[in-house]
Design an enzyme around this catalytic site. Structure first.
Site, mmCIF file in Angstrom:
data_model
loop_
_atom_site.group_PDB
_atom_site.id
_atom_site.type_symbol
_atom_site.label_atom_id
_atom_site.label_comp_id
_atom_site.label_asym_id
_atom_site.label_seq_id
_atom_site.Cartn_x
_atom_site.Cartn_y
_atom_site.Cartn_z
ATOM 1 N N ASP A 187 5.336 2.078 -13.058
ATOM 2 C CA ASP A 187 4.984 1.650 -11.479
ATOM 3 C C ASP A 187 3.394 1.084 -11.427
ATOM 4 O O ASP A 187 2.635 1.456 -13.008
ATOM 5 C CB ASP A 187 5.172 2.559 -10.230
ATOM 6 C CG ASP A 187 4.304 2.573 -9.178
ATOM 7 O OD1 ASP A 187 6.091 2.722 -8.533
ATOM 8 O OD2 ASP A 187 3.466 2.243 -8.901
ATOM 9 N N ARG A 228 -6.461 1.684 4.145
ATOM 10 C CA ARG A 228 -6.559 1.969 2.399
ATOM 11 C C ARG A 228 -7.273 2.237 2.521
ATOM 12 O O ARG A 228 -7.784 3.412 1.700
ATOM 13 C CB ARG A 228 -5.077 1.814 2.024
ATOM 14 C CG ARG A 228 -3.613 1.224 3.290
ATOM 15 C CD ARG A 228 -2.552 1.466 2.373
ATOM 16 N NE ARG A 228 -0.964 1.965 2.936
ATOM 17 C CZ ARG A 228 -0.264 1.431 2.000
ATOM 18 N NH1 ARG A 228 -0.101 0.501 0.867
ATOM 19 N NH2 ARG A 228 1.219 1.505 2.589
#
Length: 282
Positions: free
Chosen positions: A149, A43
């Site tokens: 979020d 990632r």
């Protein structure tokens, strides 16, 4: 220090992983187990490449020296965002068949419903909630959904409300007609959430570990597949903070693999990971 894997594009050691997961945990409270070693590499490799580094140690130093420029990119990269429309359908059925009829009686005087989707990812959950409310609540009611979020990238996707066709493959034809607009031309492989649904939702970046600006008064909160990442103490603290923002008798929905069992909270389990807030329980 762990040995260097010659097959990797960038030098990456256990020291690098431990440094990065410690920062992630300190900021977000999320526990990062040992088996996420490879995930962190995959990632973050894009960031390491873009910044022109050869070793993750250089990236760690850069992150430490330039948090203002890089920290949001780092958190966005390592945050997990898996979601879909009407995921765990039994929750939405409970909202439509049990919770909303109750609220239509309980809130008749003010004709108001307030909902929070905590950990909303790319928006499928709050949009699913908005559709459910629009289908079951009279038009003259005031409905507002807060969707938050930690990841600013997924919030940008959510606010746009545009999705590939395959993301709505399991949604019934009636809902597709009512709430989605199919793209044309170069956008013919995409759909967009219609304006009446989008208008109910306010998307906002929020770190659950930090201060919450909301004053409360929520009728129910969806916080699904979020608690699973935290330790017991953090789960309990979060659950009690949620209770503090719920109206008496309000509901908390968590993910299918999560539980408040053996935590000291004012919630009663109704079944199917649906909890009700009992104000005087603690």
């Amino acid at each position: 220090m762990a040995g260097i894997d010659k097959a990797r594009e960038f030098e990456y050691t256990l020291d690098d992983f431990n440094f990065l997961r410690k920062i992630s945990n300190r900021h977000s409270g999320i526990l990062v187990p040992d088996d996420k070693f490879d995930m962190f590499y995959s990632r973050l490799s894009k960031r390491v490449r873009r910044l022109g580094f050869n070793r993750f140690a250089e990236y760690c130093q850069y992150l430490q020296d330039h948090p203002e420029q890089e920290f949001t990119e780092f958190i966005n990269a390592v945050t997990t965002n898996l979601t879909s429309f009407f995921r765990e359908m039994h929750h939405f059925e409970f909202v439509a068949q049990t919770l909303l009829p109750e609220l239509l009686k309980k809130n008749q005087a003010q004709k108001q419903i307030r909902v929070w989707s905590a950990g909303c990812s790319t928006g499928e959950e709050p949009y699913s909630l908005a559709m459910t409310l629009l289908e079951n609540v009279p038009r003259d009611w005031d409905i507002k959904i807060l969707a938050t979020d930690l990841d600013t990238n997924v919030l940008a996707v959510a606010a746009e409300g545009v999705y590939p066709l395959d993301r709505v493959a399991t949604i019934g034809e009636q809902r597709l007609r009512d709430w989605f607009q199919k793209g044309s031309g170069s956008q013919n492989h995409k759909v967009r959430i219609k304006s009446p649904v989008r208008q109910l939702i306010h998307f906002k970046q929020l770190n659950l570990m930090q201060d919450w600006p909301m004053k409360g008064g929520f009728d129910f909160i969806f916080c699904r597949n979020v608690l699973i990442y935290f330790d017991r103490e953090t789960k309990q603290r979060l659950a009690n903070r949620y209770a503090g923002l719920l109206r008496a008798g309000g509901y908390l929905f968590i993910g299918h693999s999560e539980s408040l069992h053996q935590l000291d909270t004012p919630f009663t389990l109704l079944g199917n990971t649906i909890y009700q807030y009992e104000k005087n329980r603690i």
